[in-house]
Design a protein around this motif. Structure first.
Motif, PDB file in Angstrom:
ATOM      1  N   GLU A  27     -10.076   2.726   4.884  1.00  0.00           N
ATOM      2  CA  GLU A  27     -10.011   4.018   4.200  1.00  0.00           C
ATOM      3  C   GLU A  27     -10.032   3.900   2.677  1.00  0.00           C
ATOM      4  OE1 GLU A  27      -6.487   5.803   5.740  1.00  0.00           O
ATOM      5  OE2 GLU A  27      -7.265   5.943   7.781  1.00  0.00           O
ATOM      6  N   LEU A  28      -9.509   2.811   2.132  1.00  0.00           N
ATOM      7  CA  LEU A  28      -9.525   2.604   0.683  1.00  0.00           C
ATOM      8  C   LEU A  28     -10.740   1.776   0.295  1.00  0.00           C
ATOM      9  CD1 LEU A  28      -5.788   1.589   0.079  1.00  0.00           C
ATOM     10  CD2 LEU A  28      -6.805   3.868  -0.169  1.00  0.00           C
ATOM     11  N   THR A  29     -11.369   2.157  -0.806  1.00  0.00           N
ATOM     12  CA  THR A  29     -12.472   1.357  -1.343  1.00  0.00           C
ATOM     13  C   THR A  29     -11.920   0.501  -2.478  1.00  0.00           C
ATOM     14  OG1 THR A  29     -14.074   3.081  -0.790  1.00  0.00           O
ATOM     15  CG2 THR A  29     -14.764   1.401  -2.379  1.00  0.00           C
ATOM     16  N   CYS A  30     -11.742  -0.784  -2.206  1.00  0.00           N
ATOM     17  CA  CYS A  30     -11.138  -1.694  -3.177  1.00  0.00           C
ATOM     18  C   CYS A  30     -12.101  -2.828  -3.503  1.00  0.00           C
ATOM     19  CB  CYS A  30      -9.835  -2.286  -2.632  1.00  0.00           C
ATOM     20  SG  CYS A  30      -8.548  -1.086  -2.248  1.00  0.00           S
ATOM     21  N   HIS A  31     -12.291  -3.074  -4.793  1.00  0.00           N
ATOM     22  CA  HIS A  31     -13.005  -4.261  -5.251  1.00  0.00           C
ATOM     23  C   HIS A  31     -11.936  -5.278  -5.629  1.00  0.00           C
ATOM     24  CE1 HIS A  31     -16.493  -1.393  -6.520  1.00  0.00           C
ATOM     25  NE2 HIS A  31     -16.414  -1.547  -5.203  1.00  0.00           N
ATOM     26  N   VAL A  32     -11.757  -6.295  -4.791  1.00  0.00           N
ATOM     27  CA  VAL A  32     -10.596  -7.175  -4.874  1.00  0.00           C
ATOM     28  C   VAL A  32     -10.958  -8.512  -5.496  1.00  0.00           C
ATOM     29  CG1 VAL A  32      -8.779  -8.336  -3.553  1.00  0.00           C
ATOM     30  CG2 VAL A  32      -9.576  -6.062  -2.855  1.00  0.00           C
ATOM     31  N   GLU A  73       0.826  -1.208   0.000  1.00  0.00           N
ATOM     32  CA  GLU A  73       0.000   0.000   0.000  1.00  0.00           C
ATOM     33  C   GLU A  73       0.865   1.264   0.000  1.00  0.00           C
ATOM     34  OE1 GLU A  73      -3.067   2.331   3.028  1.00  0.00           O
ATOM     35  OE2 GLU A  73      -2.585   0.215   3.381  1.00  0.00           O
ATOM     36  N   ARG A  74       1.894   1.269   0.827  1.00  0.00           N
ATOM     37  CA  ARG A  74       2.763   2.443   0.913  1.00  0.00           C
ATOM     38  C   ARG A  74       3.602   2.618  -0.353  1.00  0.00           C
ATOM     39  NH1 ARG A  74       5.364   2.522   7.040  1.00  0.00           N
ATOM     40  NH2 ARG A  74       3.398   2.599   8.205  1.00  0.00           N
ATOM     41  N   LEU A  75       4.187   1.544  -0.842  1.00  0.00           N
ATOM     42  CA  LEU A  75       5.082   1.657  -1.988  1.00  0.00           C
ATOM     43  C   LEU A  75       4.338   2.077  -3.254  1.00  0.00           C
ATOM     44  CD1 LEU A  75       7.449  -1.414  -1.466  1.00  0.00           C
ATOM     45  CD2 LEU A  75       8.008   1.013  -1.170  1.00  0.00           C
ATOM     46  N   LEU A  76       3.083   1.656  -3.407  1.00  0.00           N
ATOM     47  CA  LEU A  76       2.293   2.051  -4.569  1.00  0.00           C
ATOM     48  C   LEU A  76       1.511   3.341  -4.328  1.00  0.00           C
ATOM     49  CD1 LEU A  76       0.808  -1.315  -5.929  1.00  0.00           C
ATOM     50  CD2 LEU A  76       2.917  -0.137  -6.585  1.00  0.00           C
ATOM     51  N   ASN A  77       1.553   3.847  -3.096  1.00  0.00           N
ATOM     52  CA  ASN A  77       0.817   5.067  -2.743  1.00  0.00           C
ATOM     53  C   ASN A  77      -0.641   4.953  -3.182  1.00  0.00           C
ATOM     54  OD1 ASN A  77       0.340   7.637  -1.738  1.00  0.00           O
ATOM     55  ND2 ASN A  77       1.071   8.678  -3.591  1.00  0.00           N
ATOM     56  N   LEU A  78      -1.284   3.889  -2.748  1.00  0.00           N
ATOM     57  CA  LEU A  78      -2.647   3.605  -3.216  1.00  0.00           C
ATOM     58  C   LEU A  78      -3.650   4.661  -2.784  1.00  0.00           C
ATOM     59  CD1 LEU A  78      -2.968  -0.275  -2.830  1.00  0.00           C
ATOM     60  CD2 LEU A  78      -2.256   1.086  -4.810  1.00  0.00           C
ATOM     61  N   SER A  80      -4.076   3.426 -17.181  1.00  0.00           N
ATOM     62  CA  SER A  80      -3.738   4.293 -16.044  1.00  0.00           C
ATOM     63  C   SER A  80      -3.366   3.492 -14.802  1.00  0.00           C
ATOM     64  CB  SER A  80      -4.930   5.197 -15.716  1.00  0.00           C
ATOM     65  OG  SER A  80      -6.080   4.406 -15.410  1.00  0.00           O
ATOM     66  N   GLY A  81      -3.281   2.168 -14.920  1.00  0.00           N
ATOM     67  CA  GLY A  81      -3.078   1.319 -13.757  1.00  0.00           C
ATOM     68  C   GLY A  81      -1.630   1.187 -13.337  1.00  0.00           C
ATOM     69  N   VAL A  82      -1.447   0.506 -12.206  1.00  0.00           N
ATOM     70  CA  VAL A  82      -0.113   0.310 -11.640  1.00  0.00           C
ATOM     71  C   VAL A  82      -0.008  -1.115 -11.117  1.00  0.00           C
ATOM     72  CG1 VAL A  82      -0.827   1.225  -9.386  1.00  0.00           C
ATOM     73  CG2 VAL A  82       1.584   1.170  -9.988  1.00  0.00           C
ATOM     74  N   ALA A 103      -3.457   7.648  -3.184  1.00  0.00           N
ATOM     75  CA  ALA A 103      -3.511   8.711  -4.194  1.00  0.00           C
ATOM     76  C   ALA A 103      -4.308   8.302  -5.427  1.00  0.00           C
ATOM     77  CB  ALA A 103      -2.089   9.106  -4.609  1.00  0.00           C
ATOM     78  N   LEU A 104      -4.697   7.043  -5.537  1.00  0.00           N
ATOM     79  CA  LEU A 104      -5.428   6.585  -6.715  1.00  0.00           C
ATOM     80  C   LEU A 104      -6.908   6.917  -6.602  1.00  0.00           C
ATOM     81  CD1 LEU A 104      -3.949   3.024  -7.422  1.00  0.00           C
ATOM     82  CD2 LEU A 104      -3.235   5.231  -8.357  1.00  0.00           C
ATOM     83  N   PRO A 105      -7.568   7.183  -7.742  1.00  0.00           N
ATOM     84  CA  PRO A 105      -9.025   7.364  -7.715  1.00  0.00           C
ATOM     85  C   PRO A 105      -9.701   6.082  -7.212  1.00  0.00           C
ATOM     86  CG  PRO A 105      -8.101   8.081  -9.815  1.00  0.00           C
ATOM     87  CD  PRO A 105      -7.003   7.369  -9.096  1.00  0.00           C
ATOM     88  N   GLN A 106     -10.775   6.289  -6.455  1.00  0.00           N
ATOM     89  CA  GLN A 106     -11.496   5.142  -5.922  1.00  0.00           C
ATOM     90  C   GLN A 106     -12.893   5.081  -6.510  1.00  0.00           C
ATOM     91  OE1 GLN A 106     -11.002   4.538  -1.613  1.00  0.00           O
ATOM     92  NE2 GLN A 106      -9.307   6.020  -1.633  1.00  0.00           N
ATOM     93  N   PRO A 107     -13.487   3.894  -6.573  1.00  0.00           N
ATOM     94  CA  PRO A 107     -12.992   2.614  -6.077  1.00  0.00           C
ATOM     95  C   PRO A 107     -11.860   2.055  -6.933  1.00  0.00           C
ATOM     96  CG  PRO A 107     -15.048   2.271  -7.239  1.00  0.00           C
ATOM     97  CD  PRO A 107     -14.844   3.772  -7.174  1.00  0.00           C
TER      98      PRO A 107
END
Length: 247
Positions: A61-66, A28-33, A130-132, A35-39
């Motif tokens: 805090e992050l909204t992720c569809h995993v 999470e820290r290394l990719l600075n998630l 636009s992904g990482v 800062a990404l648009p959510q979800p």
């Protein structure tokens, strides 16, 4: 003549969930998630115990569809994310479907160099423009090989590794293919992935998360990245942030 088959590769899944949470925090820290648009549509390749997938799926805090995939179902936690079992490096998803793709200590298990490049090519295919992506692999030049806990195992020529494994009573077949830095970077380029080497940043982040407050952490954190860059080929884990190339 009967067709020769390679011995089955073991999953080598890390099943201790507390370590998976720390690993997820590092990613999470290394990719600075944040800062990404959510979800965020996130794919984890090789989810093992499911700890990393669960961490992001239930992040406060992050909204992720995993979505998570693996060849072997060793999940200890199953809630919050979608799971697909796969039977090779091919991914059962459409092109440009994910904002984030994570492959953490997976590429050394998928097979030979051709299979490893195919694994990276599939990451590029399913990653949005636009992904990482996050790619991590044990460095061939680590002192102690992490899967079998033998010193210098991966330093040996490939043809000698299984013999050493048998001699030490650790198994019959060395089923991993750890990479060195130049080798991995060549594969990333062949797969059409632009990359940023995060070995030093990953090294510092690991110490900050796992050894907070220790003198070694303070010394490492205070050291300029440029001063540490010559050590990148020797850092035990090779870590890269990747994106699709424009071509």
């Amino acid at each position: 003549m009967a067709e020769m088959t390679s011995p089955e590769r073991l999953p080598h899944a890390a099943l201790e969930l507390s370590s998976r949470r720390l690993k997820a925090l590092k990613i999470e820290r290394l990719l600075n998630l944040a800062a990404l648009p959510q979800p965020i549509r996130l794919l984890e390749i090789g989810c093992g115990a499911g700890g990393i997938a669960h961490y992001f799926a239930t992040h406060p805090e992050l909204t992720c569809h995993v979505t998570a995939v693996d060849m072997h179902d060793n999940r200890q936690v199953r809630e919050g994310y979608d799971y697909h079992q796969v039977h090779g490096v091919e991914l059962p998803f459409n092109d440009q479907q994910f904002d984030v793709v994570i492959t953490n200590h997976v590429i050394e298990h998928v097979g030979d160099a051709q299979a490893q490049i195919r694994h990276l090519t599939e990451i590029r295919r399913v990653l949005k423009v636009s992904g990482v992506g996050y790619v991590a692999v044990p460095n061939r030049w680590m002192l102690t090989e992490p899967h079998y806990q033998l010193k210098f195992l991966s330093w040996l020529p490939r043809g000698w590794r299984s013999s050493y494994l048998r001699w030490m009573g650790k198994g019959e077949f060395y089923d991993c293919e750890p990479l060195e830095m130049g080798e991995l970077e060549g594969m990333l380029a062949m797969a059409g992935l632009a990359y940023r080497n995060l070995c030093v940043e990953g090294w510092k982040t690991t110490f900050d998360i796992e050894r907070a407050g220790q003198i070694s952490t303070r010394v490492l954190t205070a050291s300029p990245n440029g001063l540490l860059h010559p050590l990148r080929p020797l850092i035990p884990t090779l870590i890269y942030r990747v994106e699709r190339t424009t071509s």
